[in-house]
Motif scaffolding. Structure first.
Motif, PDB file in Angstrom:
ATOM      1  N   VAL A   1      34.773 -17.629  -2.921  1.00 30.41           N
ATOM      2  CA  VAL A   1      33.898 -16.966  -3.892  1.00 30.41           C
ATOM      3  C   VAL A   1      34.258 -17.312  -5.337  1.00 30.41           C
ATOM      4  N   ALA A   2      35.558 -17.443  -5.630  1.00 25.59           N
ATOM      5  CA  ALA A   2      35.960 -17.641  -7.019  1.00 25.59           C
ATOM      6  C   ALA A   2      36.929 -18.805  -7.205  1.00 25.59           C
ATOM      7  N   GLY A   3      37.955 -18.901  -6.354  1.00 25.00           N
ATOM      8  CA  GLY A   3      39.015 -19.870  -6.568  1.00 25.00           C
ATOM      9  C   GLY A   3      38.531 -21.309  -6.622  1.00 25.00           C
ATOM     10  N   ILE A   4      37.831 -21.752  -5.581  1.00 21.47           N
ATOM     11  CA  ILE A   4      37.321 -23.128  -5.555  1.00 21.47           C
ATOM     12  C   ILE A   4      36.161 -23.319  -6.532  1.00 21.47           C
ATOM     13  N   PRO A   5      35.179 -22.406  -6.597  1.00 20.35           N
ATOM     14  CA  PRO A   5      34.053 -22.616  -7.514  1.00 20.35           C
ATOM     15  C   PRO A   5      34.451 -22.783  -8.982  1.00 20.35           C
ATOM     16  N   HIS A   6      35.506 -22.088  -9.425  1.00 26.55           N
ATOM     17  CA  HIS A   6      35.841 -22.194 -10.854  1.00 26.55           C
ATOM     18  C   HIS A   6      36.364 -23.580 -11.213  1.00 26.55           C
ATOM     19  N   GLY A   7      36.845 -24.334 -10.192  1.00 20.46           N
ATOM     20  CA  GLY A   7      37.261 -25.701 -10.449  1.00 20.46           C
ATOM     21  C   GLY A   7      36.216 -26.730 -10.082  1.00 20.46           C
ATOM     22  N   ALA A   8      35.134 -26.276  -9.446  1.00 23.39           N
ATOM     23  CA  ALA A   8      34.079 -27.201  -9.015  1.00 23.39           C
ATOM     24  C   ALA A   8      33.062 -27.461 -10.117  1.00 23.39           C
ATOM     25  N   LEU A   9      33.367 -27.004 -11.325  1.00 27.49           N
ATOM     26  CA  LEU A   9      32.462 -27.198 -12.456  1.00 27.49           C
ATOM     27  C   LEU A   9      33.057 -28.154 -13.494  1.00 27.49           C
ATOM     28  N   ASP A  10      34.168 -28.778 -13.142  1.00 29.16           N
ATOM     29  CA  ASP A  10      34.860 -29.619 -14.126  1.00 29.16           C
ATOM     30  C   ASP A  10      33.978 -30.746 -14.655  1.00 29.16           C
ATOM     31  N   HIS A  11      33.158 -31.332 -13.784  1.00 34.51           N
ATOM     32  CA  HIS A  11      32.309 -32.429 -14.235  1.00 34.51           C
ATOM     33  C   HIS A  11      31.260 -31.953 -15.242  1.00 34.51           C
ATOM     34  N   LEU A  12      30.772 -30.717 -15.062  1.00 38.37           N
ATOM     35  CA  LEU A  12      29.808 -30.166 -16.015  1.00 38.37           C
ATOM     36  C   LEU A  12      30.477 -29.851 -17.350  1.00 38.37           C
TER      37      LEU A  12
ATOM     38  N   GLY B   1      41.078 -13.085  -8.169  1.00 42.88           N
ATOM     39  CA  GLY B   1      40.529 -11.844  -8.726  1.00 42.88           C
ATOM     40  C   GLY B   1      40.707 -11.689 -10.215  1.00 42.88           C
ATOM     41  N   TRP B   2      41.496 -12.595 -10.820  1.00 40.81           N
ATOM     42  CA  TRP B   2      41.674 -12.499 -12.275  1.00 40.81           C
ATOM     43  C   TRP B   2      41.505 -13.855 -12.954  1.00 40.81           C
ATOM     44  N   HIS B   3      42.356 -14.808 -12.584  1.00 36.71           N
ATOM     45  CA  HIS B   3      42.338 -16.099 -13.275  1.00 36.71           C
ATOM     46  C   HIS B   3      40.997 -16.812 -13.132  1.00 36.71           C
ATOM     47  N   ALA B   4      40.498 -16.923 -11.894  1.00 40.01           N
ATOM     48  CA  ALA B   4      39.240 -17.642 -11.678  1.00 40.01           C
ATOM     49  C   ALA B   4      38.071 -16.943 -12.367  1.00 40.01           C
ATOM     50  N   LEU B   5      38.054 -15.611 -12.295  1.00 37.44           N
ATOM     51  CA  LEU B   5      36.968 -14.873 -12.939  1.00 37.44           C
ATOM     52  C   LEU B   5      37.048 -14.986 -14.457  1.00 37.44           C
ATOM     53  N   SER B   6      38.276 -14.980 -14.992  1.00 38.04           N
ATOM     54  CA  SER B   6      38.441 -15.178 -16.435  1.00 38.04           C
ATOM     55  C   SER B   6      37.977 -16.570 -16.841  1.00 38.04           C
ATOM     56  N   SER B   7      38.258 -17.559 -15.993  1.00 36.30           N
ATOM     57  CA  SER B   7      37.800 -18.926 -16.267  1.00 36.30           C
ATOM     58  C   SER B   7      36.283 -19.000 -16.251  1.00 36.30           C
ATOM     59  N   PHE B   8      35.664 -18.255 -15.332  1.00 36.09           N
ATOM     60  CA  PHE B   8      34.200 -18.218 -15.304  1.00 36.09           C
ATOM     61  C   PHE B   8      33.641 -17.660 -16.611  1.00 36.09           C
TER      62      PHE B   8
ATOM     63  N   SER C   1      48.720 -29.004  -6.208  1.00 29.67           N
ATOM     64  CA  SER C   1      49.229 -29.507  -7.482  1.00 29.67           C
ATOM     65  C   SER C   1      48.421 -30.716  -7.950  1.00 29.67           C
ATOM     66  N   LEU C   2      47.974 -31.542  -7.006  1.00 33.05           N
ATOM     67  CA  LEU C   2      47.223 -32.753  -7.369  1.00 33.05           C
ATOM     68  C   LEU C   2      45.884 -32.413  -8.006  1.00 33.05           C
ATOM     69  N   ILE C   3      45.189 -31.405  -7.458  1.00 32.86           N
ATOM     70  CA  ILE C   3      43.888 -31.058  -8.031  1.00 32.86           C
ATOM     71  C   ILE C   3      44.044 -30.191  -9.282  1.00 32.86           C
ATOM     72  N   THR C   4      45.214 -29.576  -9.442  1.00 36.86           N
ATOM     73  CA  THR C   4      45.440 -28.730 -10.610  1.00 36.86           C
ATOM     74  C   THR C   4      45.611 -29.561 -11.875  1.00 36.86           C
TER      75      THR C   4
ATOM     76  N   VAL D   1      40.844 -30.837 -18.015  1.00 41.21           N
ATOM     77  CA  VAL D   1      39.451 -30.520 -18.344  1.00 41.21           C
ATOM     78  C   VAL D   1      39.361 -29.191 -19.092  1.00 41.21           C
ATOM     79  N   MET D   2      40.063 -28.174 -18.593  1.00 41.92           N
ATOM     80  CA  MET D   2      40.009 -26.859 -19.232  1.00 41.92           C
ATOM     81  C   MET D   2      40.641 -26.895 -20.617  1.00 41.92           C
TER      82      MET D   2
END
Length: 294
Positions: free
Chosen positions: A26-37, A207-214, A275-278, A284-285
């Protein structure tokens, strides 16, 4: 979950894994799936051309070089991962801080404290996982055990350091401080303290980091003046293609592990892949931060 654990005495492993899978999807993967945008929008603001293929190639190249480094120097790579994760968490938690030396140090210390808090308050669960990741490296485990045995003093000293750095940063460059946001973060950490390691980390991460990134992405990406909820829904939907692709490959890895290599320990590989995807995600962030400052 904390209440359930208080009543029953423990959380079933299936509940822990189910919660983690939900937060990731719901949050963890989606917040990193927008890097190209994000990179596309940043290129537009800087009047630079953007190529999706070039972006993906650079992303994979960064991951590949870091993967090679893990093969030859796992301990330094682990330290790098902890350092960049600390910076990334602090960058999100203090998203309105300017890029002055004191605020940069305060961000790093704040993000490191969160990571250290989760790991040190669950030292008994962290130790065997760390041992598997570093292949029982004696020096790493000795340092970790030394710090874990003094977890209370380390965390109190760390919190004091954050307070001092924040006061110095604020005195040189005051910024608006959101007390309600800080209370919510402390509430998350309080709940995380009572949970086992896996849901504890995922509660903070999803519940915090990904939502804050959103929230940061919502302010950075063009959403055509939509209301906050509609804007959030809009960018979350845009994350679905890469999110579903990530989930597919994660499931494929799980099936392959259970059918082909059932005796293989997948944890080190999953940790290293995280770590590789981070690493490219943080780059990007950080670009958002630079663009906002400029």
């Amino acid at each position: 979950m904390v209440t359930y654990q208080f009543v029953t005495g423990s959380l079933p492993q299936t509940l822990q894994l189910g919660f983690c899978a939900f937060m990731l999807a719901v949050a963890g993967i989606p917040h990193g799936a927008l890097d190209h945008l994000v990179e596309h929008e940043r290129s537009v603001r800087l009047n630079k051309p953007f190529s999706f293929r070039r972006f993906i190639a650079k992303y994979l190249l960064t991951m590949g070089l870091y993967a090679i480094a893990w093969l030859f120097a796992p301990v330094p790579c682990l330290l790098v991962f902890l350092l960049i994760s600390s910076w990334h968490f602090g960058e999100t938690d203090l998203s309105n801080a300017p890029q002055t030396p004191y605020w940069l140090l305060a961000r790093l210390a704040a993000g490191g404290f969160v990571l250290g808090f989760v790991l040190l308050t669950h030292a008994d669960e962290t130790s065997p996982i760390l041992s598997r990741i570093v292949q029982a490296d004696a020096q790493v485990m000795s340092v970790w055990q030394f710090v874990a045995n003094r977890a209370g003093a380390v965390l109190r000293g760390w919190a004091t350091l954050i307070l001092v750095l924040t006061m110095l940063a604020y005195s040189h460059h005051p910024i608006p401080l959101n007390g309600a946001r800080m209370i919510r973060l402390l509430s998350i950490l309080l709940l995380a303290y009572f949970l086992p390691l896996l849901p504890s980390f995922m509660l903070y991460f999803g519940g915090w980091h990904a939502l804050s990134s959103f929230a940061t992405l919502q302010n950075f990406l063009p959403v055509h003046n939509q209301k906050p909820y509609s804007a959030l829904k809009h960018i979350w939907v845009k994350s679905l293609p890469l999110t579903l692709l990530s989930i597919f490959f994660l499931l494929l890895f799980t099936v392959g592990w259970q059918t082909i290599f059932p005796n293989f320990d997948p944890l080190p590989i999953l940790f290293i892949f995280l770590s590789l995807i981070t690493l490219p995600h943080i780059e990007v962030m950080y670009g958002i931060d630079n663009s906002s400052t400029n």
